[in-house]
Design a protein around this motif. Sequence first.
Motif, PDB file in Angstrom:
ATOM      1  N   MET A 190       3.818  -6.311 -19.090  1.00  0.00           N
ATOM      2  CA  MET A 190       2.819  -6.095 -18.063  1.00  0.00           C
ATOM      3  C   MET A 190       1.436  -6.106 -18.701  1.00  0.00           C
ATOM      4  O   MET A 190       1.213  -5.534 -19.758  1.00  0.00           O
ATOM      5  N   ILE A 191       0.510  -6.748 -18.035  1.00  0.00           N
ATOM      6  CA  ILE A 191      -0.853  -6.866 -18.536  1.00  0.00           C
ATOM      7  C   ILE A 191      -1.634  -5.599 -18.188  1.00  0.00           C
ATOM      8  O   ILE A 191      -1.608  -5.127 -17.054  1.00  0.00           O
ATOM      9  N   ASP A 192      -2.339  -5.071 -19.181  1.00  0.00           N
ATOM     10  CA  ASP A 192      -3.187  -3.899 -19.001  1.00  0.00           C
ATOM     11  C   ASP A 192      -4.585  -4.395 -18.618  1.00  0.00           C
ATOM     12  O   ASP A 192      -5.332  -4.889 -19.464  1.00  0.00           O
ATOM     13  N   ARG A 193      -4.940  -4.268 -17.330  1.00  0.00           N
ATOM     14  CA  ARG A 193      -6.202  -4.788 -16.823  1.00  0.00           C
ATOM     15  C   ARG A 193      -7.404  -4.235 -17.586  1.00  0.00           C
ATOM     16  O   ARG A 193      -8.332  -4.975 -17.914  1.00  0.00           O
ATOM     17  N   ARG A 227     -11.553  -6.558 -23.737  1.00  0.00           N
ATOM     18  CA  ARG A 227     -11.577  -7.709 -24.643  1.00  0.00           C
ATOM     19  C   ARG A 227     -12.517  -8.794 -24.131  1.00  0.00           C
ATOM     20  O   ARG A 227     -13.216  -9.443 -24.915  1.00  0.00           O
ATOM     21  N   GLU A 236      -7.577  -3.255 -20.636  1.00  0.00           N
ATOM     22  CA  GLU A 236      -7.640  -3.859 -21.966  1.00  0.00           C
ATOM     23  C   GLU A 236      -8.155  -5.298 -21.874  1.00  0.00           C
ATOM     24  O   GLU A 236      -8.926  -5.744 -22.724  1.00  0.00           O
ATOM     25  N   VAL A 237      -7.760  -6.029 -20.852  1.00  0.00           N
ATOM     26  CA  VAL A 237      -8.262  -7.395 -20.658  1.00  0.00           C
ATOM     27  C   VAL A 237      -9.771  -7.365 -20.454  1.00  0.00           C
ATOM     28  O   VAL A 237     -10.514  -8.140 -21.062  1.00  0.00           O
ATOM     29  N   ARG A 247       0.129 -21.031 -26.568  1.00  0.00           N
ATOM     30  CA  ARG A 247      -0.817 -20.001 -26.977  1.00  0.00           C
ATOM     31  C   ARG A 247      -1.790 -20.620 -27.973  1.00  0.00           C
ATOM     32  O   ARG A 247      -1.397 -21.304 -28.913  1.00  0.00           O
ATOM     33  N   VAL A 301      -5.878 -14.604 -16.415  1.00  0.00           N
ATOM     34  CA  VAL A 301      -5.134 -14.149 -17.588  1.00  0.00           C
ATOM     35  C   VAL A 301      -3.655 -14.209 -17.227  1.00  0.00           C
ATOM     36  O   VAL A 301      -3.259 -13.743 -16.157  1.00  0.00           O
ATOM     37  N   TYR A 302      -2.862 -14.799 -18.104  1.00  0.00           N
ATOM     38  CA  TYR A 302      -1.430 -14.902 -17.850  1.00  0.00           C
ATOM     39  C   TYR A 302      -0.679 -14.389 -19.065  1.00  0.00           C
ATOM     40  O   TYR A 302      -0.953 -14.802 -20.192  1.00  0.00           O
ATOM     41  N   ASP A 303       0.270 -13.523 -18.832  1.00  0.00           N
ATOM     42  CA  ASP A 303       1.076 -12.956 -19.911  1.00  0.00           C
ATOM     43  C   ASP A 303       2.146 -13.967 -20.321  1.00  0.00           C
ATOM     44  O   ASP A 303       3.055 -14.274 -19.546  1.00  0.00           O
TER      45      ASP A 303
END
Length: 138
Positions: free
Chosen positions: A1-4, A10, A6-7, A122, A102-104
């Motif tokens: 799961m993506i941590d919004r 960054r 943190e995105v 990647r 953003v895509y995990d």
Amino acid sequence: MIDRSEVIRRLDEERRHLVRDGERSEVLPQITRLCIGSIRVVAFSLLSTESADQVIAGEIDHHRMLGESFEWKLYAHDAPADLRQRLGRHGFEVGPREAVLVYDLAAVPDWAGADSPCTVVRVDRPEQIAAYRRVAEQ
């Protein structure tokens, strides 16, 4: 799961400090200016409700003295919450909204499998950035 959060952290770090080949930046206390050839951009801002109008007016004066037009990059999470409206009141032409996606890639989705006409990779080596830039510019 993506941590919004943190995105966003960054993304802001990149906006604040990333300089690519042929670019120059000025990291100031409340903004980062980016020069890409003759293009001038406020790439990052960290403003308060109290400071925003003064900083915006200062950037307009700075670029007016240079005789250069400039763009102000604004993201939905940028503060203050009414920054877009403030920029408009200072005379900026507000352009169309763009998206940061953003895509995990931790799990390969069905649409990117072996039978897909798309290749998803990647970017983890500097030489891949040139290929990415060519595609992005097209």
